[in-house]
Scaffold this active site. Structure first.
Site, PDB file in Angstrom:
ATOM      1  N   CYS A 103      22.547  34.307 -21.138  1.00 39.59           N
ATOM      2  CA  CYS A 103      23.164  33.309 -22.034  1.00 39.59           C
ATOM      3  C   CYS A 103      23.123  33.793 -23.482  1.00 39.59           C
ATOM      4  CB  CYS A 103      22.421  31.973 -21.901  1.00 39.59           C
ATOM      5  SG  CYS A 103      23.069  30.683 -22.982  1.00 39.59           S
TER       6      CYS A 103
ATOM      7  N   SER B 146      21.782  25.178 -23.071  1.00 42.06           N
ATOM      8  CA  SER B 146      22.867  26.129 -22.850  1.00 42.06           C
ATOM      9  C   SER B 146      22.580  27.102 -21.718  1.00 42.06           C
ATOM     10  CB  SER B 146      23.141  26.925 -24.130  1.00 42.06           C
ATOM     11  OG  SER B 146      23.549  26.068 -25.162  1.00 42.06           O
TER      12      SER B 146
ATOM     13  N   LYS C  54      11.285  24.388 -30.310  1.00 37.49           N
ATOM     14  CA  LYS C  54      11.915  23.286 -29.582  1.00 37.49           C
ATOM     15  C   LYS C  54      11.016  22.714 -28.500  1.00 37.49           C
ATOM     16  CE  LYS C  54      15.971  26.011 -30.240  1.00 37.49           C
ATOM     17  NZ  LYS C  54      16.896  26.847 -29.512  1.00 37.49           N
TER      18      LYS C  54
ATOM     19  N   THR D  98      20.807  31.898 -26.043  1.00 34.29           N
ATOM     20  CA  THR D  98      19.371  31.878 -25.740  1.00 34.29           C
ATOM     21  C   THR D  98      18.766  33.208 -26.167  1.00 34.29           C
ATOM     22  OG1 THR D  98      19.789  30.471 -23.810  1.00 34.29           O
ATOM     23  CG2 THR D  98      17.672  31.597 -23.879  1.00 34.29           C
TER      24      THR D  98
ATOM     25  N   THR E  21      19.970  26.535 -27.052  1.00 34.18           N
ATOM     26  CA  THR E  21      18.651  26.148 -26.574  1.00 34.18           C
ATOM     27  C   THR E  21      18.598  26.335 -25.086  1.00 34.18           C
ATOM     28  OG1 THR E  21      18.165  24.481 -28.215  1.00 34.18           O
ATOM     29  CG2 THR E  21      17.035  24.253 -26.173  1.00 34.18           C
TER      30      THR E  21
ATOM     31  N   GLY F  93      10.073  19.191 -24.617  1.00 29.76           N
ATOM     32  CA  GLY F  93      11.021  20.226 -24.964  1.00 29.76           C
ATOM     33  C   GLY F  93      12.373  19.578 -25.137  1.00 29.76           C
TER      34      GLY F  93
END
Length: 186
Positions: A172, A138, A45, A175, A13, A59
């Protein structure tokens, strides 16, 4: 035993919140990963809740079930203190830190009512960002750095959030570029 040891590879996330030009935008990616496997690429999310008819953007990063539990609690706090996001967030953080059940929840929240923007954590923190940008998850540090670098450009809050999320998704592995974006006027 620490619950993170049971699920050592659970990631996924990135959430960013940007307040600029009379608007607040909260954006989140859609990836949920277990270890090196993408379990889902289209998770939502970022949510809009409307306790008492006043919208609040939320969020979340972390365990989905834990986050939904926290969102329900936040909604109840807002119903008890309509229009007082800071008070509701502080009450939620206090409960989260002290309640035997809640303190085991593993999630973080970014919340905004269009005026205020907060990060709420299970450590009892209710943090208001200094630079009108907050990020969690993350890829949160990547999105935060990108949004802060873009903030002084001739971009609105949504453009900053979208570009920051794209940069985080490029860096990332937890993501992706499937975004949910919600906007509120201040």
């Amino acid at each position: 035993m620490d619950r993170r040891e049971e699920f050592p590879g659970w990631h996924g996330t990135t959430i960013v919140g940007v307040r600029k030009g009379g608007k607040v935008v909260v954006a989140g990616d859609g990836q949920v990963s277990l270890g090196q496997t993408v379990i889902k690429g289209t998770a939502r999310k970022v949510r809009r809740i409307t306790p008492g008819g006043k919208p609040v953007l939320c969020g979340f990063a972390g365990s989905t079930a834990d986050a939904f539990t926290l969102l329900e609690r936040l909604e109840k706090k807002l119903e008890a203190a309509p229009g007082q996001l800071q008070r509701a967030a502080v009450e939620l953080a206090k409960d989260w830190r002290t309640d035997k059940y809640l303190r085991n929840l593993e999630a973080m929240l970014i919340v905004s009512d269009g005026r205020d923007l907060f990060v709420v954590t299970g450590a009892g923190d209710v943090l208001e960002p200094e630079h009108d940008v907050a990020a969690i998850g993350s890829g949160g540090n990547y999105a935060l750095a990108a949004a802060r670098a873009l903030y002084d450009q001739d971009l609105d809050a949504e453009a900053i959030a979208r570009k920051a999320m794209a940069i985080a998704a490029d860096i990332c592995v937890y993501t992706n570029g499937n975004l949910t974006v919600e906007t509120l006027d201040a």
